[in-house]
Design a protein around this motif. Structure first.
Motif, PDB file in Angstrom:
ATOM      1  N   LYS A 148       3.967  -8.092   8.374  1.00  0.00           N
ATOM      2  CA  LYS A 148       3.924  -6.629   8.482  1.00  0.00           C
ATOM      3  C   LYS A 148       2.894  -6.093   7.508  1.00  0.00           C
ATOM      4  O   LYS A 148       2.920  -6.403   6.317  1.00  0.00           O
ATOM      5  CB  LYS A 148       5.305  -6.039   8.189  1.00  0.00           C
ATOM      6  CG  LYS A 148       5.353  -4.522   8.343  1.00  0.00           C
ATOM      7  CD  LYS A 148       6.753  -4.019   8.044  1.00  0.00           C
ATOM      8  CE  LYS A 148       6.812  -2.496   8.166  1.00  0.00           C
ATOM      9  NZ  LYS A 148       8.167  -1.986   7.825  1.00  0.00           N
ATOM     10  N   THR A 163       1.082  -2.577   6.111  1.00  0.00           N
ATOM     11  CA  THR A 163       1.219  -1.123   6.062  1.00  0.00           C
ATOM     12  C   THR A 163       0.037  -0.528   5.301  1.00  0.00           C
ATOM     13  O   THR A 163      -0.309  -0.994   4.216  1.00  0.00           O
ATOM     14  CB  THR A 163       2.530  -0.719   5.358  1.00  0.00           C
ATOM     15  OG1 THR A 163       3.621  -1.350   6.028  1.00  0.00           O
ATOM     16  CG2 THR A 163       2.721   0.792   5.389  1.00  0.00           C
ATOM     17  N   TYR A 188       1.218  -6.041   2.336  1.00  0.00           N
ATOM     18  CA  TYR A 188       1.573  -7.146   3.235  1.00  0.00           C
ATOM     19  C   TYR A 188       2.905  -7.734   2.780  1.00  0.00           C
ATOM     20  O   TYR A 188       3.062  -8.116   1.606  1.00  0.00           O
ATOM     21  CB  TYR A 188       0.478  -8.209   3.219  1.00  0.00           C
ATOM     22  CG  TYR A 188       0.728  -9.374   4.152  1.00  0.00           C
ATOM     23  CD1 TYR A 188       0.397  -9.287   5.504  1.00  0.00           C
ATOM     24  CD2 TYR A 188       1.292 -10.552   3.684  1.00  0.00           C
ATOM     25  CE1 TYR A 188       0.617 -10.350   6.358  1.00  0.00           C
ATOM     26  CE2 TYR A 188       1.525 -11.624   4.537  1.00  0.00           C
ATOM     27  CZ  TYR A 188       1.190 -11.519   5.865  1.00  0.00           C
ATOM     28  OH  TYR A 188       1.406 -12.558   6.714  1.00  0.00           O
ATOM     29  N   ASP A 189       3.856  -7.821   3.695  1.00  0.00           N
ATOM     30  CA  ASP A 189       5.194  -8.321   3.373  1.00  0.00           C
ATOM     31  C   ASP A 189       5.161  -9.845   3.418  1.00  0.00           C
ATOM     32  O   ASP A 189       5.188 -10.448   4.492  1.00  0.00           O
ATOM     33  CB  ASP A 189       6.200  -7.760   4.376  1.00  0.00           C
ATOM     34  CG  ASP A 189       7.631  -8.073   3.958  1.00  0.00           C
ATOM     35  OD1 ASP A 189       7.806  -8.768   2.948  1.00  0.00           O
ATOM     36  OD2 ASP A 189       8.563  -7.604   4.636  1.00  0.00           O
ATOM     37  N   ALA A 223      -0.781  -9.849  11.524  1.00  0.00           N
ATOM     38  CA  ALA A 223      -0.302  -8.511  11.175  1.00  0.00           C
ATOM     39  C   ALA A 223      -1.461  -7.517  11.209  1.00  0.00           C
ATOM     40  O   ALA A 223      -2.564  -7.816  10.747  1.00  0.00           O
ATOM     41  CB  ALA A 223       0.335  -8.527   9.796  1.00  0.00           C
ATOM     42  N   SER A 255      -2.490  -3.216  10.647  1.00  0.00           N
ATOM     43  CA  SER A 255      -2.080  -1.897  10.166  1.00  0.00           C
ATOM     44  C   SER A 255      -2.425  -0.844  11.206  1.00  0.00           C
ATOM     45  O   SER A 255      -3.282  -1.046  12.067  1.00  0.00           O
ATOM     46  CB  SER A 255      -2.794  -1.579   8.852  1.00  0.00           C
ATOM     47  OG  SER A 255      -4.185  -1.454   9.059  1.00  0.00           O
TER      48      SER A 255
END
Length: 581
Positions: A23, A25, A45-46, A109, A111
């Motif tokens: 993920k 963001t 970034y997770d 991932a 954004s």
């Protein structure tokens, strides 16, 4: 049934973990942003991206990226740690409008795209009074000058934050159109406006157009930074920076906060430059506010004698021109007197709002005869820009009375042979009789010859040994031109000259590096104490008070840094030959 329920729960947990991972963001620290001021795009970034990272080249189309920093952030929840990897991108926009920050990706991932609105500095000042405020203005003294006539350009920065940086740059594409000179040091003033302290930094320049017609005064660009304590990490976090993966020196952080780059621009100005007036009649073109010519004889007139040299210093002083615009002074011939003008000494200086150029010529006069003579006037044509009229600077003619000198006639010269008297001894003087030397034998001559050969060989051996010793001896160190310039500038407390000489020293010392400002010098020198003194110098250049800059401490740290660099260079030069021996 229970089996299916547990299987469904496990599947949902796995799906949730899969969705939580990968993920990315995107966030902005401010929106809207003023043109030229920095803002930060954060990408979170997770998880751990490993070697994967976003492609920030996609941002270069609409923005200027100054720095990219990264860090880890751990979040503890119910005994479990969630790890975030964060990229912080500091950038600016050079024009107003609405722009889209594109979608960026790390692995799979992605954004979401963001919209940022870039507004003029004045609009931002009304919308967000608490935000850092910087604005620029520029003005000129004359929009229709004549070719080569001085016009003054003022570039002013208004700041509500402590701003530091290098001198503004004129972004000229054609260097043949303008000659630009700084009119002294920047002027810094402080005032209170609406209860907030506001600083004005004013830069004054003299511009000389070199062509007639429609010209553009180039765009002026200022690059600097201010310290934002709120955007940096707290003091304890900086102390623990080694554990967060963030490097302060690499990303512009210091003990007071983070350095936030800023770019301020003043657009070009269109002007119309007039031609040389016909009244000049093809003479040397000298547009000025004032011109005068004088000599040191006006204070004290010397005495002239035939055959004796008399010196005279003639000065041409012109307000509103640079040194290259000064004309050649011609000395008319004088009947009965020879004259020998020396090479002119020319210099320019700043006097208030004007560039003042002075030419000094020393001339030697030697009269060939006595009597009354006239040294002709010296005249220089110039154009008065205030009256729009041609004028003439005149050094008046001088009548001199030449007295007879020491006459030298052929009859006064006596041949040397006739002036020598025959030698006669005094009464008490006795002349010794000549004593003939005893004959020398062959053995004595042989011994003398062999002794001479031995002494010659010994002298050759001693000379070779001395030469070899001198080659290995360390030559005394001499200051380079840039280093001596720094010493002289520090002694004169000329901070602008100190900065310019430090930059020149760094460019010569590190020829492969691009040295644009004092920050580049600090990074190349790799000396903490010298870096601190460079920061003090940069702050003093644009501050009202220069109390923080200590010249002796600066010279001590610079000398140490220079010696260490010289030592490193010598070690590197010795290393390669040893590897191949």
């Amino acid at each position: 049934m229970k089996k299916w329920i547990w299987l469904l729960i496990s599947t949902l947990f796995v799906c949730e973990s899969a969705l939580a991972a990968d993920k990315l963001t995107a966030k902005l620290n401010r929106n809207p942003v003023p043109v030229g001021e920095t803002f930060v795009l954060s990408l979170e970034y997770d998880g751990d991206p490993g070697n994967k990272k976003p492609d920030f080249a996609l941002l270069s189309h609409d923005f200027t990226v100054y720095m990219v920093s990264n860090s880890y952030k751990g979040i503890y929840t119910n005994g479990n740690m969630k790890k975030l990897y964060i990229w912080n991108v500091t950038m600016t926009a050079d024009r107003t409008g609405t722009f889209t920050i594109p979608s960026l990706s790390v692995g799979k991932a992605k954004s979401l795209p963001l919209t940022v609105r870039v507004v003029a500095a004045d609009n931002q000042r009304q919308a967000a009074p608490d935000a850092p405020k910087f604005s620029v203005s520029r003005s000129i003294s004359n929009s229709s000058p004549l070719v080569q006539q001085q016009l003054n350009y003022t570039f002013k920065i208004t700041a509500k934050e402590a701003l530091q940086g290098n001198a503004p740059q004129f972004m000229s594409a054609d260097g043949d159109e303008w000659i630009i000179r700084a009119l002294g040091d920047p002027v810094v003033s402080t005032r209170l406006k609406d209860g907030v302290e506001e600083r004005e930094i004013t830069f004054n320049y003299a511009l000389f157009p070199q062509k007639s017609g429609n010209l553009q005064i180039p765009e002026v660009r200022f690059e600097g930074y201010y310290i934002d304590p709120d955007s940096g990490r707290h003091s304890m976090q900086r102390l623990l920076g080694a554990f967060s993966g963030l490097n302060d020196d690499a990303f512009g952080l210091d003990m007071f906060g983070r350095r936030v780059p800023i770019v301020l621009k003043a657009g070009p100005i269109s002007i119309k430059v007039g031609k040389i007036p016909a009244a000049n009649h093809g003479s040397w073109w000298l547009p000025a506010q004032k011109a005068e010519i004088y000599s040191d004889w006006q204070q004290k007139m010397p005495t002239f004698k035939s055959g004796e040299a008399v010196s005279r210093e003639v000065y041409l002083k012109v307000d509103g021109v640079i040194d290259s615009q000064l004309p050649e002074i011609r000395f008319p011939d004088i009947k009965g007197m020879k004259q020998y003008p020396e090479k002119p000494v020319i210099r320019s200086e700043v006097n208030g709002d004007n560039v003042v150029s002075t030419m000094k010529i020393k001339t030697v006069y030697i009269p060939e005869k006595s009597g009354r003579m006239t040294i002709p006037e010296i005249a220089v044509n110039w154009y008065n820009i205030n009256t729009r009229q041609m004028e003439k600077a005149i050094l008046p003619a001088v009548d001199v009375e030449v007295a007879p000198g020491v006459a030298i006639t052929p009859s006064s010269v006596v041949p040397e042979e006739k002036t020598k008297a025959a030698y006669a001894p005094a009464k008490a003087e006795t002349i010794p009789e000549a004593v003939m030397p005893a004959p020398v034998s062959g053995w004595h001559l042989l011994a003398a010859f062999l002794g001479g050969v031995a002494l010659s060989l010994l002298a050759v051996v001693m000379f070779l040994r001395l030469s070899a010793k001198q080659k290995h001896e360390k030559k005394p160190a001499r200051l380079s031109g840039q280093r001596s310039g720094i010493v002289q500038a520090v002694r004169n407390h000329d901070l602008r000259s100190v900065r310019d000489n430090v930059l020149a020293w760094a460019r010569k010392t590190f020829p492969a590096a691009e040295v644009r400002n004092l920050d580049d010098v600090a990074a190349l020198a790799e000396d903490r104490d010298f870096t601190v003194e460079l920061q003090k110098l940069q702050k003093a250049l644009y501050s009202v008070s220069q109390a923080d800059f200590d010249s002796s401490t600066f010279m001590e740290t610079f000398t140490r840094a220079a010696k260490r660099r010289t030592k490193q260079k010598k070690e590197n030069e010795r290393l390669l030959p040893r590897l191949y021996q």
